[in-house]
Write an enzyme that holds these catalytic residues in place. Structure first.
Site, PDB file in Angstrom:
ATOM      1  N   LYS A  86       0.843  -1.202   0.000  1.00  0.00           N
ATOM      2  CA  LYS A  86       0.000   0.000   0.000  1.00  0.00           C
ATOM      3  C   LYS A  86       0.873   1.245   0.000  1.00  0.00           C
ATOM      4  CE  LYS A  86      -3.906  -1.859   2.688  1.00  0.00           C
ATOM      5  NZ  LYS A  86      -4.961  -1.700   1.686  1.00  0.00           N
ATOM      6  N   ARG A 139     -10.213 -11.541   2.118  1.00  0.00           N
ATOM      7  CA  ARG A 139     -11.080 -12.592   1.566  1.00  0.00           C
ATOM      8  C   ARG A 139     -10.375 -13.950   1.597  1.00  0.00           C
ATOM      9  NH1 ARG A 139     -11.433  -9.243  -3.919  1.00  0.00           N
ATOM     10  NH2 ARG A 139     -11.073  -7.632  -2.364  1.00  0.00           N
TER      11      ARG A 139
HETATM   12  N1  BES Z   1      -8.024  -3.820   4.547  1.00  0.00           N
HETATM   13  C1  BES Z   1      -8.229  -3.418   3.200  1.00  0.00           C
HETATM   14  C2  BES Z   1      -9.540  -2.673   2.993  1.00  0.00           C
HETATM   15  C3  BES Z   1      -9.722  -1.362   3.723  1.00  0.00           C
HETATM   16  C4  BES Z   1      -9.594  -0.170   3.040  1.00  0.00           C
HETATM   17  C5  BES Z   1     -10.092  -1.326   5.038  1.00  0.00           C
HETATM   18  C6  BES Z   1      -9.793   1.024   3.687  1.00  0.00           C
HETATM   19  C7  BES Z   1     -10.291  -0.133   5.689  1.00  0.00           C
HETATM   20  C8  BES Z   1     -10.152   1.045   5.000  1.00  0.00           C
HETATM   21  C9  BES Z   1      -8.237  -4.635   2.284  1.00  0.00           C
HETATM   22  O1  BES Z   1      -7.440  -5.681   2.688  1.00  0.00           O
HETATM   23  C10 BES Z   1      -7.710  -4.188   0.953  1.00  0.00           C
HETATM   24  O2  BES Z   1      -6.587  -3.816   0.904  1.00  0.00           O
HETATM   25  N2  BES Z   1      -8.554  -4.233  -0.061  1.00  0.00           N
HETATM   26  C11 BES Z   1      -8.184  -3.837  -1.364  1.00  0.00           C
HETATM   27  C12 BES Z   1      -8.682  -4.874  -2.336  1.00  0.00           C
HETATM   28  C13 BES Z   1      -8.140  -4.737  -3.726  1.00  0.00           C
HETATM   29  C14 BES Z   1      -6.658  -5.007  -3.744  1.00  0.00           C
HETATM   30  C15 BES Z   1      -8.871  -5.701  -4.622  1.00  0.00           C
HETATM   31  C16 BES Z   1      -8.829  -2.480  -1.634  1.00  0.00           C
HETATM   32  O3  BES Z   1      -9.937  -2.232  -1.165  1.00  0.00           O
HETATM   33  O4  BES Z   1      -8.178  -1.670  -2.269  1.00  0.00           O
HETATM   34 MN    MN Z   2      -5.444  -5.497   2.017  1.00  0.00          MN
END
Ligand code: BES
Ligand code: MN
Ligand code: ZN
Length: 503
Positions: free
Chosen positions: A283, A357
């Site tokens: 990230k 997931r």
């Molecule tokens: N933990 C994150 C989602 C999240 C985003 C939680 C903002 C709280 C606040 C999750 O694991 C994630 O990174 N999701 C990705 C999925 C994508 C890579 C398909 C996302 O939402 O960008």
């Molecule tokens: Mn994630």
């Protein structure tokens, strides 16, 4: 916070602070027609002395009656209280226990910030007494929480004693107080877990907290490590855990009350990512610190199991939390890797940041193996759900309309807001893989739905609800009724949902 009921006349109660609700009796339709029409403000109580003390102020034109407006009067004439807090709740017509719960939180936050330690809340006469008592107690506990544990300058301001002034069936109302207190305390227990940063809330520590809580309330709790996760062939869960030096934890809490039927067995499955860096699909640095709350779904299930164990509904419940960090390292999984989930399905990893997931896939499947007949999962799963619904509603998905209806009723009673999003077969194309059964990321469009479609592959025929709480588990701003920080969303609805299964 010590919580007690009082059946005395509000004006006759000696207290540091009396709290009463002001409602606008004006007809909303008339207000629409005539923008200059004045509010018709009235304290929502049958106590004439409390009414009288507010008459001049409410008629002065200085009070708007808008929700959360506060007016504090000292030495109110005709009352034994030292002060009275008049708390506006908006229009009388729409006023509900949902609003009352928030007003109670606002009363607590207003008074504690002034160094006051106790309050007596006059239950408004327009809400059925038992509902009112529950809402006031739950709201007050939520309002009393502040996440300032690590601040040297923290003031430790808390309300120590709450009295609810009401009338009615004493035994029933006392039960309501006791139950609402359990729910409020459990919600704050969850918020405490979520608030901890990842160096102080590793998977091991989360598991220890679940164990300690379980011992206190009489739940069975097993914690499994990497060996068992591999032995169970939880290839999806392990693929996330393999990159971290912190050992993962599979937390299994069982509530099996005497006299409960063999079925149903409710499974509560939580995402417990104690820190989500994204892994190799790392990230951006900006805002990454917030990913300490990526275990909120898991913490919600631990808090819900606490409440369930104390409330003792006659229904079996199993709580499962898949806890791990998501880290980049020489051992971490890489985009393109193929993993075999516990169910046998193969997964092509497109993005290592879609890790929630993965852990839930095995958590849901394992819950079914343990005999769960109905499943609910909670997870801070996608940024996309925040794009879709903002901060006001959590995302809700269901593969079964009857179970959705049940959950929807629990949401109403618990005063939480979630919005159902679709799971049509059309979306299935988004998670197709060339080399495996499915991919773990269906791309940007409909991202929250793609994630839910992925989970659906592991719930299969079992009735299942998925709660995406990414936008609602953390308050970005403080509100009159709640501090900035972890919200404890979904706990109250989950507990209500379980209770309703037992009745
Ligand atoms: N933990 C994150 C989602 C999240 C985003 C939680 C903002 C709280 C606040 C999750 O694991 C994630 O990174 N999701 C990705 C999925 C994508 C890579 C398909 C996302 O939402 O960008
Ligand atoms: Mn994630
Ligand atoms: Zn995550």
């Amino acid at each position: 916070m010590k919580t007690t009921l009082s059946f005395s006349t509000p004006s006759q109660l000696e207290t540091e602070s009396l709290v009463a609700v002001v409602l606008d009796q004006a007809d909303p339709a008339q207000k629409e027609k005539n923008k200059d029409s004045k509010p018709q403000l009235r304290v929502d109580t049958s106590d004439a002395a409390v009414q009288a003390v507010a008459t001049d102020l409410l008629a002065s034109g200085e009070v708007t009656g808008k929700p959360f407006e506060v007016n504090l009067l000292h030495k109110p004439a005709g009352l034994k209280a030292s002060r009275i807090l008049l708390l506006s709740g908006g229009g009388a017509k729409k006023f509900s226990s949902y609003d009352l719960r928030r007003l109670a939180g606002a009363a607590v936050r207003t008074l504690k910030s002034r160094g006051i330690r106790s309050l007596a809340f006059v239950a408004p006469s327009s809400i059925p007494v038992e509902d009112a008592v529950r809402a006031i107690v739950e709201g007050a506990f939520v309002g009393n929480f502040d996440p300032d544990y690590y601040r040297s300058d923290r003031k430790d301001q808390k309300i120590d004693a709450l009295t609810i002034l009401t009338s009615g069936d004493k035994a029933a109302l006392e039960k309501a107080v006791q139950e609402a207190q359990i729910v409020g305390e459990s919600q704050n227990f969850t918020r405490d877990l979520v608030n901890e940063p990842s160096n102080r809330m590793t998977p091991t520590i989360l598991a220890e907290r679940a164990k300690k809580m379980s011992a206190e309330v009489g739940l069975k709790c097993e914690v499994y490590g990497a060996d068992k996760i591999k032995e169970l062939k939880m290839g999806a869960f392990w693929s996330v855990a393999q990159g971290s030096d912190e050992p993962p934890a599979l937390i299994v809490m069982k509530y099996e009350p005497a006299g409960a039927a063999e079925k149903p067995v409710l499974g509560l499955v939580g995402k417990g990512i104690t820190f989500d860096t994204g892994g190799i699909s790392i990230k951006p640095a900006d805002g990454m610190e917030k990913m300490k709350y990526d275990m909120a779904g898991g913490a919600t299930m631990i808090g819900a199991m606490r409440a369930i164990a104390l409330l003792k509904p006659k229904v079996k419940v199993i709580g499962i939390v898949c806890a791990t960090e998501n880290m980049p390292s020489g051992k971490a999984q890489k985009p393109g890797d193929v993993q075999i989930a516990m169910s046998g399905k193969s997964i092509e990893i497109i993005n290592t940041d879609a890790e929630g997931r993965l852990v839930l896939a095995d958590g849901l499947y394992y819950a079914r193996q343990l005999g769960c007949t109905h499943l609910v999962d909670a997870a801070t799963l996608t940024g996309a759900v925040v794009v879709a619904l903002g901060y006001a509603n959590a995302g809700l998905f269901a593969n079964d309309d009857a179970l959705y209806d049940r959950f929807s009723r629990a949401l109403d009673k618990a005063g939480e807001k979630m919005w159902r999003l679709p799971l049509d077969d059309e979306y299935k194309d988004n998670i197709k893989s060339t080399i495996a059964d499915i991919v773990n990321s269906g791309g940007r469009w409909g991202g929250a739905i793609n994630a839910a479609m992925f989970l659906k592959e592991f719930a299969e025929e079992t009735p299942w609800i998925h709660l995406d709480i990414a936008g609602t588990a953390w308050m970005e701003e403080q509100k009159p009724w709640i501090a900035k920080g972890p919200s404890g969303i979904a706990l109250r609805s989950l507990v209500q949902f379980v209770k309703d299964f037992a009745d």
